[in-house]
Scaffold this motif. Structure first.
Motif, PDB file in Angstrom:
ATOM      1  N   GLN A   1       0.837  -1.207   0.000  1.00 21.08           N
ATOM      2  CA  GLN A   1       0.000   0.000   0.000  1.00 21.08           C
ATOM      3  C   GLN A   1       0.873   1.260   0.000  1.00 21.08           C
ATOM      4  OE1 GLN A   1      -3.085   0.447  -0.483  1.00 21.08           O
ATOM      5  NE2 GLN A   1      -4.275  -1.312   0.206  1.00 21.08           N
TER       6      GLN A   1
ATOM      7  N   ARG B   1       2.542   1.565  -3.466  1.00 16.36           N
ATOM      8  CA  ARG B   1       1.553   2.002  -4.450  1.00 16.36           C
ATOM      9  C   ARG B   1       1.280   3.500  -4.331  1.00 16.36           C
ATOM     10  NH1 ARG B   1      -3.408   3.153  -3.463  1.00 16.36           N
ATOM     11  NH2 ARG B   1      -4.999   3.177  -5.102  1.00 16.36           N
ATOM     12  N   SER B   2       1.096   3.968  -3.111  1.00 17.80           N
ATOM     13  CA  SER B   2       0.837   5.394  -2.888  1.00 17.80           C
ATOM     14  C   SER B   2       2.035   6.240  -3.297  1.00 17.80           C
ATOM     15  CB  SER B   2       0.502   5.633  -1.418  1.00 17.80           C
ATOM     16  OG  SER B   2      -0.646   4.909  -1.031  1.00 17.80           O
TER      17      SER B   2
ATOM     18  N   TYR C   1       1.978   2.223 -10.484  1.00 15.30           N
ATOM     19  CA  TYR C   1       0.845   2.423  -9.573  1.00 15.30           C
ATOM     20  C   TYR C   1      -0.353   1.576 -10.000  1.00 15.30           C
ATOM     21  CZ  TYR C   1      -3.578   4.641  -8.363  1.00 15.30           C
ATOM     22  OH  TYR C   1      -4.879   4.862  -7.983  1.00 15.30           O
TER      23      TYR C   1
ATOM     24  N   THR D   1      -2.183  -1.448  -7.974  1.00 13.77           N
ATOM     25  CA  THR D   1      -3.617  -1.346  -7.719  1.00 13.77           C
ATOM     26  C   THR D   1      -4.320  -2.622  -8.135  1.00 13.77           C
ATOM     27  OG1 THR D   1      -3.649   1.065  -7.988  1.00 13.77           O
ATOM     28  CG2 THR D   1      -5.736  -0.085  -8.312  1.00 13.77           C
TER      29      THR D   1
ATOM     30  N   SER E   1      -7.457   0.864  -0.271  1.00 18.69           N
ATOM     31  CA  SER E   1      -6.467   1.427  -1.193  1.00 18.69           C
ATOM     32  C   SER E   1      -6.704   2.923  -1.391  1.00 18.69           C
ATOM     33  CB  SER E   1      -6.531   0.706  -2.542  1.00 18.69           C
ATOM     34  OG  SER E   1      -6.139  -0.644  -2.413  1.00 18.69           O
TER      35      SER E   1
ATOM     36  N   THR F   1      -4.025   5.914  -0.302  1.00 21.36           N
ATOM     37  CA  THR F   1      -3.573   6.875  -1.311  1.00 21.36           C
ATOM     38  C   THR F   1      -3.677   8.301  -0.779  1.00 21.36           C
ATOM     39  OG1 THR F   1      -4.231   5.447  -3.157  1.00 21.36           O
ATOM     40  CG2 THR F   1      -4.006   7.792  -3.622  1.00 21.36           C
TER      41      THR F   1
ATOM     42  N   GLN G   1      -9.835   9.235  -8.856  1.00 18.69           N
ATOM     43  CA  GLN G   1      -9.059   8.167  -8.240  1.00 18.69           C
ATOM     44  C   GLN G   1      -9.942   6.975  -7.893  1.00 18.69           C
ATOM     45  OE1 GLN G   1      -5.752   9.031  -8.002  1.00 18.69           O
ATOM     46  NE2 GLN G   1      -5.528   6.834  -7.840  1.00 18.69           N
TER      47      GLN G   1
ATOM     48  N   ILE H   1      -9.507   3.202  -9.529  1.00 23.14           N
ATOM     49  CA  ILE H   1      -9.288   2.013  -8.703  1.00 23.14           C
ATOM     50  C   ILE H   1     -10.392   0.989  -8.953  1.00 23.14           C
ATOM     51  CG2 ILE H   1      -9.213   1.139  -6.336  1.00 23.14           C
ATOM     52  CD1 ILE H   1      -7.980   3.810  -5.515  1.00 23.14           C
TER      53      ILE H   1
ATOM     54  N   THR I   1     -10.154  -2.911 -10.659  1.00 18.00           N
ATOM     55  CA  THR I   1     -10.490  -4.062  -9.818  1.00 18.00           C
ATOM     56  C   THR I   1     -11.648  -4.881 -10.381  1.00 18.00           C
ATOM     57  OG1 THR I   1     -11.827  -2.604  -8.411  1.00 18.00           O
ATOM     58  CG2 THR I   1      -9.596  -3.103  -7.672  1.00 18.00           C
TER      59      THR I   1
END
Length: 291
Positions: free
Chosen positions: A72, A75-76, A164, A168, A180, A184, A222, A226, A230
C-alpha cells in the motif's frame, strides 16, 4: 451498471476517470501560474483527504487494516511521484504534449501485467510497446530545441503511473477498494505537506476554493480508476486511458490557447495506435479462448 459485463463497467469507469483527471490537470496548470508545483500537488492530496475523511469517517479504523501495508505504501508512493512529475511537466510545457508522452503508461501497464501478473505477452505486443516508446520520442524529439530535461518528466510520470496501476490491480485481488483509496489519500497528504512547507504561499479566498475543487475532482477520478482496475482486467481497460490525449488537447485549446504541432500529433497518433493495437489483439485472444 450491474446489467453490463465487468469489462464494460471497467471501460466506462476508466473513461470517466480520465476525463476527471484531465480536468484536474487543466486546473492544476492554471494554479501553477501563481504557485509552486509542489503546493498544487499538496492541494490535490489535501482536498482528496478532506473528501475521504468526510465520506469514510465512520469506517476509517476498519479500513486502515491491511495485510499488505508495504505494498500500500509503495503504491501510494508511485502515484505521488507520477503526480509530481506530471504537474511539474505541465507547468513548463503544453498540456497536450505532456499528456501524449505520459500515455505510454497503458502500454507499459500491459508489459508489467505480463511480467508480474502473468497476463499473456507475445512478440506483437512487444512491438507495440516499442512503437509507443518511439511515439514518445517523436513528441519530445531528442536533439531538437524542444528537448529539455522537462520533456522527460511526463515519460517518467508514465513509468510511475504504470507501476501504480499494476500495484492497484494486484491489491484489488484481496484488499477492499476503499482501503487502497484511503491509503492513497493519507500517504500523499503527509508527503506533500512535508515537502510544501519550504515553498508555501498563502492562497487567496478564490484560489482556496479552486484548491478544494482540485482535490475533490482528483478524489472522484481516483475512486473510479481504482474501481475500474479491480472489476476488469488491466489489459482490457488500459487502452481507454488514451482518451486523455483528446481531453488534454481540448483543454489546451480552450483554456490555454495551445495548438499542438505536427510532431506532437504524429507522436500521439503512434502512441495511441500502439495501445489500440494491443487492445485489439487481446480482444481477439479472449474471443478465441472463449468456449
Amino acid at each position: 451498471m450491474s446489467r453490463f459485463s465487468p469489462t464494460a463497467q471497467g471501460i466506462v469507469m476508466m473513461i470517466c476517470a480520465i476525463f476527471l483527471f484531465s480536468s484536474m490537470d487543466a486546473t492544476a496548470k492554471m494554479l501553477m501560474a501563481r504557485y509552486e508545483p509542489m503546493q498544487v500537488v499538496w492541494a490535490r492530496y489535501a482536498g482528496m483527504m478532506l473528501v475521504v475523511s468526510v465520506l469514510l469517517a465512520p469506517r476509517i479504523g476498519p479500513l486502515l487494516r491491511t495485510r499488505r501495508l508495504g505494498l500500500q505504501l509503495l503504491r501510494s508512493a508511485f502515484l505521488f511521484a507520477a503526480t509530481f512529475c506530471f504537474f511539474t511537466a505541465i507547468s513548463r510545457m503544453d498540456i497536450a504534449a505532456a499528456t501524449a508522452v505520459m500515455q505510454v503508461h497503458p502500454v507499459l501497464l500491459t508489459l508489467g501485467a505480463a511480467l508480474l501478473l502473468r497476463e499473456p505477452l507475445g512478440p506483437r505486443r512487444i512491438a507495440a510497446i516499442a512503437a509507443a516508446l518511439a511515439g514518445a520520442l517523436i513528441v519530445i524529439r531528442p536533439g531538437s530545441d524542444i528537448f529539455t530535461l522537462t520533456a522527460l518528466l511526463p515519460l517518467l510520470a508514465g513509468v510511475f503511473y504504470a507501476s501504480y496501476a499494476l500495484t492497484t490491480r494486484f491489491l484489488g485481488r484481496d484488499e477492499p477498494i476503499l482501503t487502497s483509496f484511503l491509503y492513497t489519500a493519507i500517504i500523499g497528504t503527509i508527503a506533500a505537506s512535508l515537502l510544501t512547507v519550504p515553498v508555501w504561499t498563502a492562497p487567496g479566498p478564490g484560489d482556496a476554493a479552486v484548491f478544494l475543487a482540485l482535490g475533490a475532482v482528483g478524489a472522484a477520478g481516483q475512486f473510479l480508476l481504482i474501481r475500474s482496475l479491480t472489476v476488469a482486467e488491466a489489459g482490457a481497460v488500459a487502452p481507454f486511458g488514451y482518451a486523455g490525449v483528446v481531453f488534454a488537447t481540448l483543454w489546451g485549446l480552450i483554456a490555454f490557447g495551445e495548438v499542438p504541432d505536427g510532431w506532437t500529433l504524429l507522436g500521439a497518433l503512434v502512441i495511441v495506435g500502439a495501445g489500440v493495437y494491443v487492445w485489439h489483439r487481446e480482444t481477439r485472444l479472449r474471443a478465441a479462448a472463449a468456449p
